[in-house]
Design an enzyme around this catalytic site. Structure first.
Site, PDB file in Angstrom:
ATOM      1  N   HIS A 124      33.521  45.738  30.541  1.00  0.00           N
ATOM      2  CA  HIS A 124      34.833  45.700  29.902  1.00  0.00           C
ATOM      3  C   HIS A 124      34.614  45.356  28.423  1.00  0.00           C
ATOM      4  CE1 HIS A 124      38.794  43.894  28.949  1.00  0.00           C
ATOM      5  NE2 HIS A 124      39.270  44.536  29.993  1.00  0.00           N
ATOM      6  N   LYS A 227      44.457  37.552  37.436  1.00  0.00           N
ATOM      7  CA  LYS A 227      44.088  38.587  38.412  1.00  0.00           C
ATOM      8  C   LYS A 227      43.935  37.990  39.797  1.00  0.00           C
ATOM      9  CE  LYS A 227      41.517  40.958  34.796  1.00  0.00           C
ATOM     10  NZ  LYS A 227      42.300  42.108  34.395  1.00  0.00           N
ATOM     11  N   CYS A 366      39.830  49.676  29.194  1.00  0.00           N
ATOM     12  CA  CYS A 366      39.005  48.822  28.311  1.00  0.00           C
ATOM     13  C   CYS A 366      37.533  48.960  28.648  1.00  0.00           C
ATOM     14  CB  CYS A 366      39.425  47.354  28.384  1.00  0.00           C
ATOM     15  SG  CYS A 366      41.117  47.079  27.921  1.00  0.00           S
TER      16      CYS A 366
HETATM   17  N1  PMP Z   1      36.511  41.823  32.318  1.00  0.00           N
HETATM   18  C1  PMP Z   1      36.951  42.617  33.292  1.00  0.00           C
HETATM   19  C2  PMP Z   1      35.964  43.244  34.229  1.00  0.00           C
HETATM   20  C3  PMP Z   1      38.326  42.839  33.419  1.00  0.00           C
HETATM   21  O1  PMP Z   1      38.767  43.642  34.388  1.00  0.00           O
HETATM   22  C4  PMP Z   1      39.228  42.207  32.519  1.00  0.00           C
HETATM   23  C5  PMP Z   1      40.716  42.439  32.613  1.00  0.00           C
HETATM   24  N2  PMP Z   1      41.099  43.774  32.644  1.00  0.00           N
HETATM   25  C6  PMP Z   1      38.714  41.387  31.541  1.00  0.00           C
HETATM   26  C7  PMP Z   1      37.350  41.209  31.472  1.00  0.00           C
HETATM   27  C8  PMP Z   1      39.590  40.663  30.564  1.00  0.00           C
HETATM   28  O2  PMP Z   1      40.177  39.583  31.203  1.00  0.00           O
HETATM   29  P1  PMP Z   1      41.375  38.758  30.570  1.00  0.00           P
HETATM   30  O3  PMP Z   1      42.545  39.675  30.576  1.00  0.00           O
HETATM   31  O4  PMP Z   1      41.565  37.606  31.504  1.00  0.00           O
HETATM   32  O5  PMP Z   1      40.968  38.304  29.240  1.00  0.00           O
END
Ligand code: PMP
Length: 409
Positions: A124, A227, A366
């Site tokens: 990500h 999540k 992302c």
């Molecule tokens: N890493 C992964 C694998 C994710 O799926 C996400 C959220 N889409 C994030 C990081 C970012 O997390 P946060 O929204 O809690 O900052």
């Protein structure tokens, strides 16, 4: 392991009885954020209704209650990921802030030219961009573990990527774009063998799999509350105590200091040296309630339920003609299933599915390096959690069939 009753779980989530037009909501975007049960909503609202005060400050009843609830959530989060002590958890807004804390507090302090940070093409952006920034600031080099055609880490060249120059390996435990579960034990063993520390992006893993940081011997674990049934802006960073002692704080301000002089300040003890200013107290209290909820279900039962739904979804989507990105074996993955359906652009697909009440994600998730690797600008993604049912997978596939009809007219 006792399986749980999904309908009983669903009854705890008021939003799941919403309609989208005249269709029941089918919420399949859990990898972006989960829904919240009454228990979590009530814990957060009750904090404001009954206990609200700033934590660690008030020498009065409400101040003590707020501190106790906030610190109680830290104890729950530490136990949930197998940390030996609550002090090993820094509260953050989630994985993005946690990874940036490692990049600022650890990497900028300890990396120097010639050092390497190793990440993967599966990450990500929140586990890529902080390392681009930190390596650029320190003169270190960023390297990547590539991916195989079927969505796994390609470890065939690990020996030349992970060397004594590597100071940090930062890797996701479960991909949000491909669903892939990474071989953490192997990677952590290999990294420690060359003296590198390991950071794990637990945003997708911690909500869906039982995690034990002590057994894994991981150095950093980034955790997102939103999540895993908890309020937005809840979450944390686990790190080994000696690393937290050595790290610099990222934010300066109230509460993180011991003493302030004209020309310098000294730091509070861990974890408070990393928690400047008023924290997201009610949200972390909500996270404590979310952890209670997941513990009551049992994380083994959570995983078993998701395996069942994911295996069913993979089969049904493949039969419907979808091209699935990531492992086809449900055992190798979590419940985030990325796909292309016929030649319908994922954004068109998500719009049509919405007319049938089905909420999926369309985009690059992302994870633009993943999109580049597989030569697509975006994918459609359905992602499952504790309250999803096979009937909802059927609703997804029915909606896809309708989209197919629209686009082949
Ligand atoms: N890493 C992964 C694998 C994710 O799926 C996400 C959220 N889409 C994030 C990081 C970012 O997390 P946060 O929204 O809690 O900052």
């Amino acid at each position: 392991m006792t399986p749980f009753d999904v309908q009983t779980v669903r009854a705890d989530f008021p939003i799941l009885s919403r309609m989208v037009g005249d269709r029941p909501l089918v919420y399949l975007d859990n990898a972006a954020t989960s829904q919240r049960p009454n228990q979590v909503i009530d814990a957060e609202a009750d904090f404001y209704r009954l206990h609200n005060a700033n934590a660690h400050r008030g020498l009065y009843m409400l101040g003590e209650e707020a501190t106790e609830l906030f610190e109680g959530a830290r104890v729950k989060l530490a136990a949930f990921v197998g940390a030996r002590a609550p002090e090993n958890i820094i509260f953050t807004r989630g994985t993005t802030e946690s990874m940036n804390l490692v990049a600022y507090g650890w990497a900028r302090k300890f990396l120097k030219p010639g050092d390497e940070v190793l990440i993967t093409e599966m990450e990500h952006h929140s586990n890529i961009v902080p390392w681009q920034m930190a390596t650029q600031a320190t003169g270190a080099t960023l390297r990547y573990i590539p991916l195989t055609d079927d969505g796994l880490l390609d470890l065939s060249d690990l020996g030349s990527l992970l060397t004594e120059r590597t100071k940090l390996l930062s890797v996701t435990g479960m991909s949000n774009a491909l669903g892939t579960i990474t071989p953490l034990a192997l990677l952590i063993g290999a990294a420690h063998a060359v003296g590198a520390l390991v950071a794990v992006d637990g945003a997708q893993m911690v909500p869906h799999l039982a995690v034990d940081v002590e057994a894994l011997d991981v150095d950093f674990l980034a955790i997102s509350g939103h999540k895993m049934l908890a309020p937005t802006a809840s979450g944390g960073l686990y790190a080994k105590p000696e690393i937290l002692e050595a790290m610099d704080p990222m934010f300066g301000g109230g509460e993180m200091i011991r003493e302030v002089f004209h020309d310098h300040a000294t730091w509070n003890t861990v974890p408070y040296k990393f928690e400047a200013g008023t924290m997201q107290i009610a949200q972390q209290v909500g996270l404590g309630a979310a952890i209670d909820y997941l513990n009551a279900l049992g994380m083994d039962a959570v995983r078993a339920h998701e395996l069942d739904i994911t295996a069913y979804a993979l089969r049904r989507l493949e039969d419907a003609g979808a091209r699935i990105f990531g492992p086809m074996n449900a055992e190798d993955r979590g419940g985030a299933v990325s796909f292309w359906f016929k030649d319908v652009h994922p954004h068109d697909l998500a719009t049509i599915l919405n007319e049938d009440g089905v909420a999926i994600r369309a985009g690059h998730h992302c994870a633009q390096l993943v999109m580049r690797r597989y030569g697509v600008p975006a994918t459609a993604r359905a992602s499952f959690y504790i309250y999803n049912t096979k009937e909802e997978v059927d609703a997804l596939v029915d909606a896809l069939a309708r989209a197919d009809g629209i686009f082949t007219l």
